[in-house]
Scaffold this motif. Structure first.
Motif, PDB file in Angstrom:
ATOM      1  N   VAL A 139       0.831  -1.213   0.000  1.00  0.00           N
ATOM      2  CA  VAL A 139       0.000   0.000   0.000  1.00  0.00           C
ATOM      3  C   VAL A 139       0.864   1.261   0.000  1.00  0.00           C
ATOM      4  CG1 VAL A 139      -1.762   1.297   1.254  1.00  0.00           C
ATOM      5  CG2 VAL A 139      -1.904  -1.204   1.145  1.00  0.00           C
TER       6      VAL A 139
ATOM      7  N   GLU B 278       2.542   1.904  -3.339  1.00  0.00           N
ATOM      8  CA  GLU B 278       1.603   2.394  -4.357  1.00  0.00           C
ATOM      9  C   GLU B 278       1.221   3.847  -4.099  1.00  0.00           C
ATOM     10  OE1 GLU B 278       0.871   0.744  -7.154  1.00  0.00           O
ATOM     11  OE2 GLU B 278       2.177  -0.860  -6.447  1.00  0.00           O
ATOM     12  N   LYS B 279       1.080   4.196  -2.831  1.00  0.00           N
ATOM     13  CA  LYS B 279       0.798   5.606  -2.504  1.00  0.00           C
ATOM     14  C   LYS B 279       1.935   6.497  -2.994  1.00  0.00           C
ATOM     15  CE  LYS B 279      -2.117   5.127   1.620  1.00  0.00           C
ATOM     16  NZ  LYS B 279      -2.162   5.243   3.093  1.00  0.00           N
TER      17      LYS B 279
ATOM     18  N   ARG C 201       4.030   5.832  -5.450  1.00  0.00           N
ATOM     19  CA  ARG C 201       3.981   5.895  -6.923  1.00  0.00           C
ATOM     20  C   ARG C 201       2.961   6.930  -7.397  1.00  0.00           C
ATOM     21  NH1 ARG C 201       2.455   0.515  -9.787  1.00  0.00           N
ATOM     22  NH2 ARG C 201       2.882   1.668 -11.690  1.00  0.00           N
ATOM     23  N   LEU C 202       1.802   6.929  -6.742  1.00  0.00           N
ATOM     24  CA  LEU C 202       0.748   7.865  -7.157  1.00  0.00           C
ATOM     25  C   LEU C 202       1.164   9.302  -6.842  1.00  0.00           C
ATOM     26  CD1 LEU C 202      -2.121   8.084  -8.356  1.00  0.00           C
ATOM     27  CD2 LEU C 202      -3.042   7.851  -6.038  1.00  0.00           C
ATOM     28  N   ALA C 203       1.788   9.507  -5.679  1.00  0.00           N
ATOM     29  CA  ALA C 203       2.184  10.859  -5.277  1.00  0.00           C
ATOM     30  C   ALA C 203       3.298  11.400  -6.170  1.00  0.00           C
ATOM     31  CB  ALA C 203       2.631  10.856  -3.814  1.00  0.00           C
TER      32      ALA C 203
ATOM     33  N   GLU D 156       4.011  10.554  -9.344  1.00  0.00           N
ATOM     34  CA  GLU D 156       3.833  10.324 -10.783  1.00  0.00           C
ATOM     35  C   GLU D 156       4.170  11.569 -11.600  1.00  0.00           C
ATOM     36  OE1 GLU D 156      -0.308   9.498 -11.615  1.00  0.00           O
ATOM     37  OE2 GLU D 156      -0.879  11.563 -11.235  1.00  0.00           O
TER      38      GLU D 156
ATOM     39  N   VAL E 164      -0.272  13.867 -15.016  1.00  0.00           N
ATOM     40  CA  VAL E 164      -1.107  13.271 -16.067  1.00  0.00           C
ATOM     41  C   VAL E 164      -2.202  14.265 -16.406  1.00  0.00           C
ATOM     42  CG1 VAL E 164      -2.759  11.436 -16.566  1.00  0.00           C
ATOM     43  CG2 VAL E 164      -0.668  10.918 -15.281  1.00  0.00           C
TER      44      VAL E 164
END
Lengths: 283, 283
Positions: free
Chosen positions: B269, B272-273, B275-277, B279, B282
């Motif tokens: 978790v 992944e957090k 990675r999202l933060a 990125e 987009v």
């Protein structure tokens, strides 16, 4: 004269620029969230009545049916539409088909093979959670098919859908349109709330990194398959309540447009009443 | 100490006398119609939550599922239960299979062949609108199978259901129990109201004339297949509101009994957090 929701979300013919279509709007609806939720709930009775008429018609040999196609990026709310809009109608008359990555057997057939198998039969409201459009979306972005095969598919889809319509299917195609920021917030929520972990897959972030390529694939697919017989609707979907309301409205409009009548009796009503009245007592 | 609805509708082991079981009662529930309707509506949130947990478990490899079997004479309200009780849960997680007269292909197989095909997969609430019990009910009354074949089937059903339970299926069997007088009133309504003509078939009166034979066939089937693994419930069904409430309560009790937990994340978790933060923006 203001446009209705249906008018507002109908995609114009011609080139498509998704960046020019708002994601957080509520076009064709003047109210706020609570009003939208009430308006949705208020549709339940008429939806149920019309769906039962569609079902009843089938017993009289009607071939008519409805197919609702739901497409959209991850987290755009296809599941929410199923729960809150499709969930308003009698589950007996609904057939939901979810299309995941194709199996080996499915890949050994034409891309429409598995789609045919998921079509609703007469009297049903069928719902596709993802659809044959994945075969020109992820297939294009990920290169799962050659460009000339992708090219062939747009025409094959139009022919396929035209046949469905000719056979008595009302096709309602909806693209649930969210912003990249809204997707980020929804993915974040899935990582923050343990009750939503099950909805998250690390691959979702890999797909998200391809957002511009997906947008382009959607724009091309929407333009190429926005036919008279089976037009596209682009539903602003950042507001969940509007997304649900808009899809339910399109479904309601479609059912209203069928002018559904209760079928006449295919038996002698008076004779059957006499039989029942004069029966040997049953106990 | 009063019995619950579930306790009250559970069929006792041993010989069955349906004439001794009331059809217009509301056992285990102290209220009236309006109270029953409220009680049903009040279950919606918990039912939805538990059904989502069942669905979520599946993503973590759980094999658990639920199968609700609905049997009853014509007009006993199987459709109403689908609409009002099953309709409370997310249609994505429901699989309804209606068993009509078997096709030629189905008749060329063992009676359980088509039943197997209609079983819910893991994570689903499956509902059988009629079932393999028709093969010991109408098949017995109408002589569609020889007596020794009918005899074989009781055991085959018990073995089949025991296997389902061993594989992770919670089986809830409900016989919707109406009186002959109530059936007469409901058939009369279908003949008086043109919106209900489509539900009527002259053959319904022929079946009704065999009421005592059907009752006997039910009594034998209920006795022979009322197993520990998959017990029967006889639901007084003259009162539609109680019928819906009782089936929903059995479904809710079954889901509660599974002690469903949200699955743990099968990914990192925190990674992944990050990675999202982190990125690349987009848009």
């Amino acid at each position: 004269m203001t446009d209705t929701i249906a008018d507002s979300v109908r995609l114009d013919r011609g080139p498509v620029d998704l960046t020019a279509i708002e994601t957080d709007a509520a076009p064709g609806f003047a109210g706020k969230k609570a009003d939208g939720q009430s308006a949705l709930a208020d549709m339940a009775t008429e939806l149920a009545d019309l769906q039962e008429r569609l079902w009843a018609e089938r017993t009289a040999g009607s071939e008519r049916r409805v197919l609702l196609v739901l497409q959209g990026m991850d987290t755009s709310g296809k599941g929410g539409v199923l729960r809150h809009a499709v969930g308003l109608i009698d589950p007996q008359g609904v057939r939901i088909t979810s299309f995941k990555a194709p199996t080996e057997e499915e890949k050994a057939h034409d891309f429409l093979w598995r789609i045919e198998k998921g079509l609703p039969s007469a009297g049903y409201v069928g719902v596709f959670d993802r659809s044959h459009y994945e075969d020109v979306l992820i297939a294009r972005v990920r290169g799962f098919a050659e460009p000339d095969e992708i090219e062939r598919r747009y025409g094959a889809i139009n022919d396929f859908e035209a046949r469905l319509v000719a056979e008595g299917t009302t096709v309602i195609k909806c693209m649930l349109h969210i912003s990249a920021d809204e997707q980020k917030a929804r993915l974040q929520e899935r990582l923050d709330n343990p009750e939503k972990f099950y909805k998250f897959n690390p691959g979702d972030l890999d797909e998200r990194a391809l957002w511009p390529a997906y947008r382009e694939a959607y724009e091309i697919a929407l333009e190429r398959t926005n036919t008279e017989a089976a037009p596209w609707h682009v539903i602003p979907a950042d507001k969940k309540w509007f997304r649900n309301l808009a899809v339910a409205q399109l479904l309601l409009d479609a059912l209203r447009g069928l002018d559904l009548q209760w079928p006449a009796a295919d038996f002698d009503v008076e004779a059957e009443k006499r039989r029942l009245a004069e029966e040997t007592p049953v106990r």
